[in-house]
Design a protein around this motif. Structure first.
Motif, short mmCIF file in Angstrom:
data_model
loop_
_atom_site.label_atom_id
_atom_site.label_comp_id
_atom_site.label_asym_id
_atom_site.label_seq_id
_atom_site.Cartn_x
_atom_site.Cartn_y
_atom_site.Cartn_z
N LEU A 145 26.75 49.84 40.19
CA LEU A 145 27.45 48.79 40.92
C LEU A 145 27.70 49.20 42.37
CD1 LEU A 145 30.15 47.73 38.28
CD2 LEU A 145 28.12 46.44 38.91
N LEU A 175 23.78 44.53 32.03
CA LEU A 175 24.72 43.43 32.19
C LEU A 175 24.48 42.26 31.25
CD1 LEU A 175 24.88 43.30 36.09
CD2 LEU A 175 26.33 44.57 34.51
N GLN A 180 26.89 46.45 25.05
CA GLN A 180 27.72 46.75 26.19
C GLN A 180 28.97 47.52 25.82
OE1 GLN A 180 28.52 43.00 28.05
NE2 GLN A 180 26.50 42.27 27.56
N PHE A 183 34.91 45.54 29.38
CA PHE A 183 35.15 45.45 30.81
C PHE A 183 36.34 46.31 31.23
CE2 PHE A 183 35.66 42.95 34.80
CZ PHE A 183 34.34 42.85 35.16
N MET A 208 36.18 44.91 40.96
CA MET A 208 35.24 44.81 39.85
C MET A 208 34.47 43.50 39.90
SD MET A 208 34.19 46.69 37.49
CE MET A 208 33.02 46.47 36.16
N THR A 212 30.40 43.40 40.53
CA THR A 212 29.56 42.78 39.51
C THR A 212 28.81 41.58 40.08
OG1 THR A 212 31.15 43.45 37.82
CG2 THR A 212 29.53 41.80 37.19
N PHE A 241 30.35 42.23 30.45
CA PHE A 241 29.52 41.64 31.50
C PHE A 241 28.87 40.33 31.09
CE2 PHE A 241 29.61 46.09 32.97
CZ PHE A 241 30.08 45.86 34.26
#
Length: 445
Positions: A145, A175, A180, A183, A208, A212, A241
């Motif tokens: 990121l 993503l 995953q 978050f 964040m 993203t 994500f």
């Protein structure tokens, strides 16, 4: 003898009943033990494997290509090469942020139960291995990121983010697929490391969202007339994500009213609507539910079709089916499937700038849309586009709309056609006047 036989029969019946009761008690106790040992599904649960019927239809759409994030595909042999690179990124994260490794491990260790509860299935990994995996994957995500937003962080020997094509593959795996991590883990690490996006704003959530959004914009094709993904979703809670992406595609206030779809087979195709005189207009909105039909004009949000988008939509459809009571994106996919049946339907949408694609032909774009619908479902009889479809059917049933469309398409589509029609009318009028004049002259003579 008869009395003795009757007594024996009654004894056999009693013994049989006794055995049945005993077996039933054993079964009751067995099932009760299974229920007692069954762990309840946590309210934190938000990460799932795609339903089996969806994976069977399109297995590749739910499997990471380059890098595994989280436990669901952690042991795949074809992804092990990236594990060394992830460790390098952890080392760089610790060096640049000056955060202590002990503090990072402690942070994740304290959240281990909550993190495990986010997965729909039990993660059969011991505590130390689990914490290490989450730490390595979370810091890898942060580094990717940051490198997307700050290219100056990319070193000359950076084997991942320095290559744009590789970055796109990593980002899609990281993503858009469902393997995953939550978050909140990444937010917590960002907060502890004191990583901010800009000096003007030190809010971790904003940071964040911004990071993203930048990554998604860097790997997602831009649709003409519409900017990329928003940087701050309209939600106070982001699960992961994929959830972030879903929120960016839906309106801030989701439709609350439910509609009963009367007839699924009655939804007209784009070609049928075009022949009935319906006009099409691209809706430059990232809200995919923003489909409108007013005064003979059907507005549909513009979409870019490519292979990566196909994987994205399939994962979104699967995520909705597992996690939500209302399947809004499933409804949208179902609507598009009914509107688009042939490459002619796609051609009309492309001509009206509703669809953009990098596919070599319209048939591939048609297949893209048709591949989404087999997995799309509706909850019960609820369909948020039911009233819109009914309005389209009513419009198509009016004969005048089709006659007017045919007249305009066949005789008034180009300036030369209009001139020809006018010339024909003038010629017909002159012929009529000449005939009338001749008749009157003959009467006078």
């Amino acid at each position: 003898m008869e009395m003795r036989q009757i007594a024996n029969d009654q004894s056999d019946i009693c013994n049989h009943v006794s055995v049945d009761v005993e077996n039933q008690l054993k079964l009751v106790n067995f099932v009760r033990d299974k229920l007692r040992l069954l762990s309840p599904l946590s309210s934190e649960c938000c990460i799932y494997r795609a339903p089996k019927q969806l994976r069977q239809a399109a297995e590749k759409s739910f499997i990471p290509k380059v890098v595994s994030i989280g436990p669901l595909h952690h042991n795949r042999e074809d992804l092990q090469d990236m594990e060394v690179h992830k460790l390098r990124y952890l080392k760089e994260f610790l060096h640049r942020t000056e955060v202590k490794l002990e503090d990072c491990i402690k942070l994740i260790k304290n959240s281990e139960v909550r993190v495990r509860n986010c997965y729909a299935e039990t993660i059969d990994v011991n505590s130390d291995s689990f914490v290490e995996m989450i730490l390595v994957d979370a810091t890898f995500i942060i580094e990717v990121l940051l490198r997307t937003s700050f290219p100056e962080l990319i070193s000359g020997n950076d084997c991942i983010v320095g290559r744009r094509r590789m970055l796109k593959c990593v980002a899609l795996d990281m993503l858009l697929l469902e393997n995953q991590i939550p978050f909140f883990v990444i937010e917590d690490l960002l907060s502890q490391a004191n990583v901010v996006f800009s000096p003007e704003n030190d809010d971790v959530r904003f940071t964040m969202f911004k990071l993203t959004g930048n990554l998604l914009n860097s790997v997602s094709p831009r649709v003409k007339g519409r900017e990329g993904f928003i940087n701050k979703p309209h939600s106070s809670r982001i699960e992961h994500f994929l959830d972030f992406v879903r929120i960016t595609l839906l309106p801030p206030k989701l439709p609350a009213q439910k509609y009963l779809l009367r007839s699924l087979s009655s939804i007209p195709t784009v070609t049928q609507l075009y022949q009935a005189g319906v006009k099409f207009k691209a809706q430059h909105s990232r809200n995919l539910l923003d489909v409108r039909f007013e005064k003979g004009i059907l507005e549909i949000p513009c979409m870019y079709l490519c292979v990566s988008r196909e994987d994205l939509f399939k994962n979104l459809i699967a995520y909705e089916q597992c996690h939500f009571n209302d399947a809004y994106l499933n409804n949208f996919a179902f609507l598009m499937d009914r509107l688009v049946q042939t490459s002619k339907d796609v051609e009309i949408l492309i001509q009206n700038q509703i669809l953009e694609t990098n596919f070599p032909d319209n048939q591939r774009a048609t297949t893209f849309i048709k591949n989404l619908a087999p997995g799309a479902i509706m909850i019960g009889d609820d369909f948020i586009f039911a009233d819109l479809c009914e309005d389209l059917n009513v419009y198509c049933r009016v004969p005048w709309h089709k006659w007017k469309a045919t007249l305009k398409r066949d005789y008034f589509s180009t300036p030369w056609a209009i001139i020809s029609v006018i010339a024909a009318i003038v010629l017909l009028l002159l012929t009529f006047l000449q005939t009338l004049f001749t008749i009157n002259s003959n009467k006078c003579s």
